[in-house]
Motif scaffolding. Structure first.
Motif, PDB file in Angstrom:
ATOM      1  N   HIS A 103     -24.284  17.837 -39.795  1.00  0.00           N
ATOM      2  CA  HIS A 103     -23.151  17.818 -40.723  1.00  0.00           C
ATOM      3  C   HIS A 103     -22.194  16.657 -40.461  1.00  0.00           C
ATOM      4  CE1 HIS A 103     -21.736  19.873 -37.114  1.00  0.00           C
ATOM      5  NE2 HIS A 103     -20.503  19.637 -37.494  1.00  0.00           N
ATOM      6  N   LYS A 104     -22.424  15.922 -39.387  1.00  0.00           N
ATOM      7  CA  LYS A 104     -21.536  14.805 -39.044  1.00  0.00           C
ATOM      8  C   LYS A 104     -22.121  13.446 -39.415  1.00  0.00           C
ATOM      9  CE  LYS A 104     -19.565  17.236 -35.039  1.00  0.00           C
ATOM     10  NZ  LYS A 104     -19.338  17.196 -33.572  1.00  0.00           N
ATOM     11  N   LEU A 105     -23.358  13.434 -39.892  1.00  0.00           N
ATOM     12  CA  LEU A 105     -24.059  12.164 -40.085  1.00  0.00           C
ATOM     13  C   LEU A 105     -23.383  11.260 -41.114  1.00  0.00           C
ATOM     14  CD1 LEU A 105     -27.854  13.087 -39.953  1.00  0.00           C
ATOM     15  CD2 LEU A 105     -26.433  12.021 -38.197  1.00  0.00           C
ATOM     16  N   GLN A 111     -18.423   5.341 -40.499  1.00  0.00           N
ATOM     17  CA  GLN A 111     -17.695   4.756 -39.366  1.00  0.00           C
ATOM     18  C   GLN A 111     -18.474   3.588 -38.767  1.00  0.00           C
ATOM     19  OE1 GLN A 111     -16.941   7.844 -36.495  1.00  0.00           O
ATOM     20  NE2 GLN A 111     -15.872   9.141 -37.960  1.00  0.00           N
ATOM     21  N   SER A 112     -19.804   3.686 -38.784  1.00  0.00           N
ATOM     22  CA  SER A 112     -20.659   2.696 -38.119  1.00  0.00           C
ATOM     23  C   SER A 112     -21.217   1.651 -39.068  1.00  0.00           C
ATOM     24  CB  SER A 112     -21.833   3.416 -37.434  1.00  0.00           C
ATOM     25  OG  SER A 112     -21.400   4.475 -36.624  1.00  0.00           O
ATOM     26  N   LEU A 212     -28.000   5.205 -46.010  1.00  0.00           N
ATOM     27  CA  LEU A 212     -28.179   6.450 -45.261  1.00  0.00           C
ATOM     28  C   LEU A 212     -29.461   7.138 -45.726  1.00  0.00           C
ATOM     29  CD1 LEU A 212     -26.963   8.235 -43.072  1.00  0.00           C
ATOM     30  CD2 LEU A 212     -25.688   9.447 -44.837  1.00  0.00           C
ATOM     31  N   ASP A 213     -30.599   6.490 -45.455  1.00  0.00           N
ATOM     32  CA  ASP A 213     -31.891   7.080 -45.794  1.00  0.00           C
ATOM     33  C   ASP A 213     -32.384   7.922 -44.618  1.00  0.00           C
ATOM     34  OD1 ASP A 213     -32.606   5.165 -43.929  1.00  0.00           O
ATOM     35  OD2 ASP A 213     -33.470   3.806 -45.401  1.00  0.00           O
ATOM     36  N   GLU A 214     -33.599   8.447 -44.728  1.00  0.00           N
ATOM     37  CA  GLU A 214     -34.100   9.366 -43.706  1.00  0.00           C
ATOM     38  C   GLU A 214     -34.241   8.694 -42.344  1.00  0.00           C
ATOM     39  OE1 GLU A 214     -34.458  12.656 -43.741  1.00  0.00           O
ATOM     40  OE2 GLU A 214     -33.480  12.462 -45.689  1.00  0.00           O
ATOM     41  N   LEU A 220     -29.231   7.723 -36.354  1.00  0.00           N
ATOM     42  CA  LEU A 220     -27.852   8.119 -36.055  1.00  0.00           C
ATOM     43  C   LEU A 220     -27.804   9.445 -35.304  1.00  0.00           C
ATOM     44  CD1 LEU A 220     -26.030   7.146 -39.366  1.00  0.00           C
ATOM     45  CD2 LEU A 220     -26.241   5.821 -37.257  1.00  0.00           C
ATOM     46  N   MET A 221     -28.693  10.365 -35.671  1.00  0.00           N
ATOM     47  CA  MET A 221     -28.769  11.649 -34.978  1.00  0.00           C
ATOM     48  C   MET A 221     -29.100  11.427 -33.508  1.00  0.00           C
ATOM     49  SD  MET A 221     -28.938  15.070 -36.086  1.00  0.00           S
ATOM     50  CE  MET A 221     -29.998  15.232 -37.520  1.00  0.00           C
ATOM     51  N   ASN A 222     -30.053  10.540 -33.253  1.00  0.00           N
ATOM     52  CA  ASN A 222     -30.438  10.257 -31.873  1.00  0.00           C
ATOM     53  C   ASN A 222     -29.321   9.547 -31.107  1.00  0.00           C
ATOM     54  OD1 ASN A 222     -32.989  11.446 -31.969  1.00  0.00           O
ATOM     55  ND2 ASN A 222     -33.944   9.603 -32.786  1.00  0.00           N
TER      56      ASN A 222
END
Length: 250
Positions: A103-105, A111-112, A212-214, A220-222
């Motif tokens: 939910h933060k991605l 931000q990035s 923001l693709d898969e 980003l999750m990693n």
């Protein structure tokens, strides 16, 4: 003392394991895995998820036959239950990441984004300001193309490509180059600028906004997971240091 491992003529005792792991610089990896085990302990998986994870695992390891699976297990000294644990562990870790940071991605992406955008640009560099100015005027006057001048005079590896670099993320570049490229227009040749020991001439060819693709979501999750993991390690190290101090003072 309990014997836990036999390798050739050498018997490894339980008391030797930690010193051996330390000497082989494997303790940080062990700590990482223990932190993960604690984090995913409460994660549940459905039978369908487990079956899919198993299929993916075999595909990644290229284990297409039962004989391949048995050989892989023997090589890693694994039992059937241990193999099942390994396959489920990866699944649980991905579910933990998704539950914690999924939910933060979007907010993290924006931000990035400034460092994730990519550029293709042309670069010419030399350590002589006089040569740099002369080459800049040649390009501006269209006496020679940027590619020809870079191929002949640039003193970096970009000479092999006629000065062309990229696509490359902005966060991989020198901050001064990021500022120059971010404020310029495509095909605009920038006058010589001093960056570190070089005088550089730049031309932005193409700006490629991050999406923001898969694949970006996975990356980003990693990143968020690795940041969390480092924080956990620091907390453990801090507690360990505090414990040592208390023992000494006591």
């Amino acid at each position: 003392m309990t014997e836990v491992l036999q390798i050739g003529n050498r018997t490894i005792k339980a008391s030797e394991l930690i010193p051996l792991l330390a000497s082989y610089q494997m303790l940080p990896q062990l700590l990482r895995e223990l932190i993960i085990d604690e984090a995913i302990a409460s994660i549940e998986c459905t039978p369908e998820e487990v079956a899919y994870a198993q299929k993916q695992f075999y595909a990644e390891k290229q284990l297409t036959q039962e004989a391949d699976i048995q050989a892989w297990m023997a090589y890693h000294s694994l039992s059937v239950s241990q193999l099942e644990t390994i396959m489920q562990r990866k699944l649980k870790l991905e579910k933990f990441k998704q539950a914690t940071w999924g939910h933060k991605l979007e907010s993290y992406f924006f931000q990035s984004k400034g460092k994730l955008d990519k550029v293709i640009y042309s670069l010419l560099r030399t350590q002589d300001i006089g040569i740099a100015q002369e080459l800049y005027f040649r390009i501006q006057a269209k006496e020679q193309s940027f590619a020809d001048v870079a191929r002949e005079y640039s003193q970096g590896p970009e000479a092999q490509t006629g000065g062309l670099v990229g696509p490359i993320e902005l966060n991989s570049l020198h901050p001064a180059m990021v500022q120059l490229l971010s404020s310029s227009q495509p095909n605009q040749v920038l006058p010589p600028t001093r960056i570190a020991e070089w005088f550089v001439i730049l031309r932005l060819e193409k700006f490629i906004p991050a999406q923001l693709d898969e694949s970006m979501k996975v990356r980003l999750m990693n990143e968020l997971f690795e940041t969390w993991l480092q924080e956990q390690r620091k907390q453990i190290a801090s507690l360990s240091t505090e414990s040592d101090v208390n023992q000494v003072s006591g």
